[in-house]
Design a protein around this motif. Sequence first.
Motif, mmCIF file in Angstrom:
data_model
loop_
_atom_site.group_PDB
_atom_site.id
_atom_site.type_symbol
_atom_site.label_atom_id
_atom_site.label_comp_id
_atom_site.label_asym_id
_atom_site.label_seq_id
_atom_site.Cartn_x
_atom_site.Cartn_y
_atom_site.Cartn_z
ATOM 1 N N ILE A 156 0.854 -1.187 0.000
ATOM 2 C CA ILE A 156 0.000 0.000 0.000
ATOM 3 C C ILE A 156 0.890 1.237 0.000
ATOM 4 C CG2 ILE A 156 -1.793 1.265 1.257
ATOM 5 C CD1 ILE A 156 -2.643 -1.416 2.484
ATOM 6 N N VAL A 157 0.553 2.211 -0.851
ATOM 7 C CA VAL A 157 1.328 3.454 -0.955
ATOM 8 C C VAL A 157 0.403 4.633 -0.672
ATOM 9 C CG1 VAL A 157 2.987 2.494 -2.602
ATOM 10 C CG2 VAL A 157 0.918 3.624 -3.448
ATOM 11 N N LEU A 159 4.015 2.422 2.464
ATOM 12 C CA LEU A 159 3.734 2.534 3.889
ATOM 13 C C LEU A 159 4.146 1.272 4.638
ATOM 14 C CD1 LEU A 159 0.171 4.143 3.743
ATOM 15 C CD2 LEU A 159 2.385 5.297 3.874
ATOM 16 N N ARG A 160 4.642 1.501 5.873
ATOM 17 C CA ARG A 160 4.961 0.415 6.802
ATOM 18 C C ARG A 160 3.837 0.353 7.843
ATOM 19 N NH1 ARG A 160 11.412 1.351 8.102
ATOM 20 N NH2 ARG A 160 12.167 1.126 5.946
ATOM 21 N N LEU A 161 2.909 -0.566 7.640
ATOM 22 C CA LEU A 161 1.706 -0.656 8.470
ATOM 23 C C LEU A 161 1.851 -1.771 9.493
ATOM 24 C CD1 LEU A 161 -0.786 -0.271 5.523
ATOM 25 C CD2 LEU A 161 -0.387 1.440 7.277
ATOM 26 N N SER A 162 1.241 -1.560 10.665
ATOM 27 C CA SER A 162 1.242 -2.560 11.742
ATOM 28 C C SER A 162 -0.113 -3.250 11.774
ATOM 29 C CB SER A 162 1.526 -1.883 13.091
ATOM 30 O OG SER A 162 2.771 -1.212 13.062
ATOM 31 N N ASP A 163 -0.102 -4.575 11.680
ATOM 32 C CA ASP A 163 -1.352 -5.347 11.643
ATOM 33 C C ASP A 163 -2.056 -5.324 13.002
ATOM 34 O OD1 ASP A 163 -1.054 -6.092 8.975
ATOM 35 O OD2 ASP A 163 0.283 -7.752 9.530
ATOM 36 N N ASN A 164 -3.380 -5.369 12.918
ATOM 37 C CA ASN A 164 -4.211 -5.426 14.120
ATOM 38 C C ASN A 164 -4.444 -6.896 14.484
ATOM 39 O OD1 ASN A 164 -6.001 -5.011 16.197
ATOM 40 N ND2 ASN A 164 -7.651 -4.179 14.929
ATOM 41 N N ASP A 196 -21.057 -7.332 11.257
ATOM 42 C CA ASP A 196 -19.739 -6.832 10.870
ATOM 43 C C ASP A 196 -19.463 -5.546 11.624
ATOM 44 O OD1 ASP A 196 -19.264 -8.905 9.112
ATOM 45 O OD2 ASP A 196 -20.163 -7.847 7.400
ATOM 46 N N ASP A 197 -18.434 -5.540 12.410
ATOM 47 C CA ASP A 197 -18.056 -4.358 13.177
ATOM 48 C C ASP A 197 -17.194 -3.467 12.286
ATOM 49 O OD1 ASP A 197 -17.595 -2.483 15.053
ATOM 50 O OD2 ASP A 197 -16.357 -3.745 16.370
ATOM 51 N N LEU A 198 -17.783 -2.330 11.871
ATOM 52 C CA LEU A 198 -17.054 -1.423 10.998
ATOM 53 C C LEU A 198 -15.966 -0.650 11.723
ATOM 54 C CD1 LEU A 198 -20.052 0.012 8.911
ATOM 55 C CD2 LEU A 198 -18.480 -1.841 8.291
ATOM 56 N N GLN A 199 -16.049 -0.626 13.048
ATOM 57 C CA GLN A 199 -15.029 0.084 13.818
ATOM 58 C C GLN A 199 -13.729 -0.723 13.923
ATOM 59 O OE1 GLN A 199 -15.623 3.195 14.693
ATOM 60 N NE2 GLN A 199 -17.683 2.996 13.851
ATOM 61 N N ARG A 200 -13.792 -1.984 13.619
ATOM 62 C CA ARG A 200 -12.608 -2.821 13.681
ATOM 63 C C ARG A 200 -11.805 -2.619 12.392
ATOM 64 N NH1 ARG A 200 -12.158 -7.207 16.867
ATOM 65 N NH2 ARG A 200 -13.494 -5.959 18.217
ATOM 66 N N ALA A 201 -10.511 -2.312 12.523
ATOM 67 C CA ALA A 201 -9.669 -1.994 11.368
ATOM 68 C C ALA A 201 -8.554 -3.023 11.221
ATOM 69 C CB ALA A 201 -9.073 -0.601 11.518
ATOM 70 N N ARG A 202 -7.988 -3.072 10.047
ATOM 71 C CA ARG A 202 -6.908 -4.029 9.758
ATOM 72 C C ARG A 202 -5.584 -3.606 10.390
ATOM 73 N NH1 ARG A 202 -6.651 -4.278 3.426
ATOM 74 N NH2 ARG A 202 -4.876 -5.607 3.968
ATOM 75 N N PHE A 203 -5.373 -2.294 10.529
ATOM 76 C CA PHE A 203 -4.085 -1.795 11.007
ATOM 77 C C PHE A 203 -4.297 -0.934 12.250
ATOM 78 C CE2 PHE A 203 -4.062 -1.924 6.308
ATOM 79 C CZ PHE A 203 -3.200 -3.004 6.136
ATOM 80 N N ILE A 204 -3.248 -0.842 13.059
ATOM 81 C CA ILE A 204 -3.294 -0.054 14.291
ATOM 82 C C ILE A 204 -2.028 0.781 14.394
ATOM 83 C CG2 ILE A 204 -4.718 -1.736 15.535
ATOM 84 C CD1 ILE A 204 -2.128 -2.693 16.906
ATOM 85 N N CYS A 205 -2.050 1.702 15.347
ATOM 86 C CA CYS A 205 -0.867 2.511 15.630
ATOM 87 C C CYS A 205 0.087 1.681 16.487
ATOM 88 C CB CYS A 205 -1.271 3.799 16.354
ATOM 89 S SG CYS A 205 0.137 4.782 16.922
ATOM 90 N N ARG A 212 7.364 10.832 5.176
ATOM 91 C CA ARG A 212 7.867 10.657 3.811
ATOM 92 C C ARG A 212 9.257 10.043 3.799
ATOM 93 N NH1 ARG A 212 9.279 14.906 1.627
ATOM 94 N NH2 ARG A 212 9.240 14.175 -0.523
ATOM 95 N N CYS A 213 10.037 10.238 4.837
ATOM 96 C CA CYS A 213 11.419 9.763 4.836
ATOM 97 C C CYS A 213 11.513 8.247 4.986
ATOM 98 C CB CYS A 213 12.221 10.459 5.929
ATOM 99 S SG CYS A 213 11.498 10.287 7.582
ATOM 100 N N CYS A 214 10.608 7.644 5.794
ATOM 101 C CA CYS A 214 10.695 6.204 6.043
ATOM 102 C C CYS A 214 9.408 5.447 5.711
ATOM 103 C CB CYS A 214 11.073 5.954 7.501
ATOM 104 S SG CYS A 214 9.911 6.671 8.697
ATOM 105 N N GLY A 215 8.258 6.116 5.694
ATOM 106 C CA GLY A 215 6.993 5.471 5.376
ATOM 107 C C GLY A 215 6.280 4.863 6.564
ATOM 108 N N CYS A 216 6.770 5.087 7.781
ATOM 109 C CA CYS A 216 6.121 4.548 8.982
ATOM 110 C C CYS A 216 4.812 5.289 9.250
ATOM 111 C CB CYS A 216 7.041 4.661 10.179
ATOM 112 S SG CYS A 216 8.543 3.646 10.037
ATOM 113 N N VAL A 217 3.798 4.539 9.698
ATOM 114 C CA VAL A 217 2.458 5.088 9.954
ATOM 115 C C VAL A 217 2.167 4.983 11.446
ATOM 116 C CG1 VAL A 217 0.009 4.920 9.403
ATOM 117 C CG2 VAL A 217 1.718 4.371 7.662
ATOM 118 N N PHE A 218 1.694 6.062 12.034
ATOM 119 C CA PHE A 218 1.275 6.080 13.440
ATOM 120 C C PHE A 218 0.240 7.179 13.608
ATOM 121 C CE2 PHE A 218 5.377 8.065 12.812
ATOM 122 C CZ PHE A 218 5.151 9.375 13.186
ATOM 123 N N SER A 219 -0.416 7.181 14.754
ATOM 124 C CA SER A 219 -1.491 8.135 15.008
ATOM 125 C C SER A 219 -0.922 9.514 15.337
ATOM 126 C CB SER A 219 -2.366 7.647 16.159
ATOM 127 O OG SER A 219 -1.598 7.553 17.349
#
Length: 305
Positions: free
Chosen positions: A48-49, A91-96, A112-121, A138-145
């Motif tokens: 994912i980009v 992106l470097r995503l962390s799995d839920n 189906d719980d729509l509040q449940r997501a595939r990735f977390i902080c 942009r420098c590393c692609g890490c994702v966090f809240s």
Amino acid sequence: MGCDGGTIPKRHELVKGPKKVEKVDKNAELVAQWNYCTLSQEILRRPIVACELGRLYNKDAIIEFLLDKSSEKALGKAASHIKSIKNVTELRLSDNPAWEGDKGNTKGDKHDDLQRARFICPVVGLEMNGRHRFCFLRCCGCVFSERALKEIKAEVCHTCGAAFQEDDVIVLNGTKEDVETLKRRMEGRRLRSKLGKKTKKPKVAESLSKSDVSEAPGPSKMKTGKPEETSLDSQEKKTTLPPRSAAAQGSSSGKAGKPPCGAMKRSIADSGESEAYKSLFTTHSSAKRSKEESAHWVTHTSYCF
């Protein structure tokens, strides 16, 4: 008046009023933004980009878009600002761990719980479902809240430790104001990169010219020996040797009777040679005699010898 069956219609059933504006369901909008590709409208899958405006894409959809930019694709407007693969960041995503996906509701008998997501902080543990603001670097692609960025203030990435600046932080699926600020930053970065390329071109040309000058053969080296002795010998030779005559210069050039290339023509009478040497040539005054003084079988020219 009544219709068939004795029913009486009301006014709103007969008179057409203004159409009500359909309200977009916020939950459906969040699901579309965070779970589907902005370009191909397919479910997001790795890799994912994200672009410089904070929109999520599938990497294969971006590659297909860059290879085939046809005007028939209406969805291409969402990625019109992407000119090359360098304009997106993987992106470097962390799995839920609590996300089950489609496995938990295979029969369709569960909610189906729509509040449940595939990735977390990875720092705070918030789910990336659109309820909380998320950002990436942009420098590393890490994702966090964004909460983790505000609570833990640092100039280094919380997950990989890479240094970043404020310009590198991009909000994912932000508001219109966020998109406008990100767009201004994007235009400023691209303008600076263009100016940097223009300034590098003359520097490269100067370095190439300097290398050509350094590789060019230099002047011939002087013979080994004392410089004073060589200068004295050259001065003695100049004083002892007589000046070269015009005939000698003509013979040294390789063609008799023709002065060397670039040499000026001058008469023997004007030269500083002796009178005996000048009398050998027909231009001398001694050779200019009348017919009565000289016999017809006598010649004074040097061409007959």
